[in-house]
Design a protein around this motif. Structure first.
Motif: not given
Length: 94
Positions: A39-60
């Motif tokens: 559960m902890l790993v899941g929360f950390l990974v999903n949080g990391m994805y959220s932060l990473l993909f909120s950066i401009n240009g990463v999704m492109n």
């Protein structure tokens, strides 16, 4: 939690992770610790994805390389699945 629990790939991946770490002699405390760790790993990974993909240009950038990422990840899952099948068939019957 509901989204991850309703995704069959996620459920299979976590079941595989738990089955690799647990043996027949594992007790209930080990199981609880393993589930809490997952559960902890899941929360950390999903949080990391959220932060990473909120950066401009990463999704492109991801959309440009998505087909290669999907091919590599599907290959890894196929190898892991074959490994699980191999280990299941190589066990001695109890």
């Amino acid at each position: 939690m509901v989204l991850n629990s309703s995704n069959p790939k996620t459920v299979v991946a976590w079941m595989a992770a738990l089955s690799v770490g647990m043996g027949s002699s594992s007790d209930g405390l080990f199981f609880v610790a393993a589930v809490l760790t997952c559960m902890l790993v899941g929360f950390l990974v999903n949080g990391m994805y959220s932060l990473l993909f909120s950066i401009n240009g990463v999704m492109n950038v991801y959309q440009k390389v998505a087909h290669w990422v999907e091919r590599v990840v599907s290959g890894i899952f196929a190898l892991a699945g074959l490994g699980l099948l191999r280990s299941a068939f190589s066990r001695n019957p109890a």
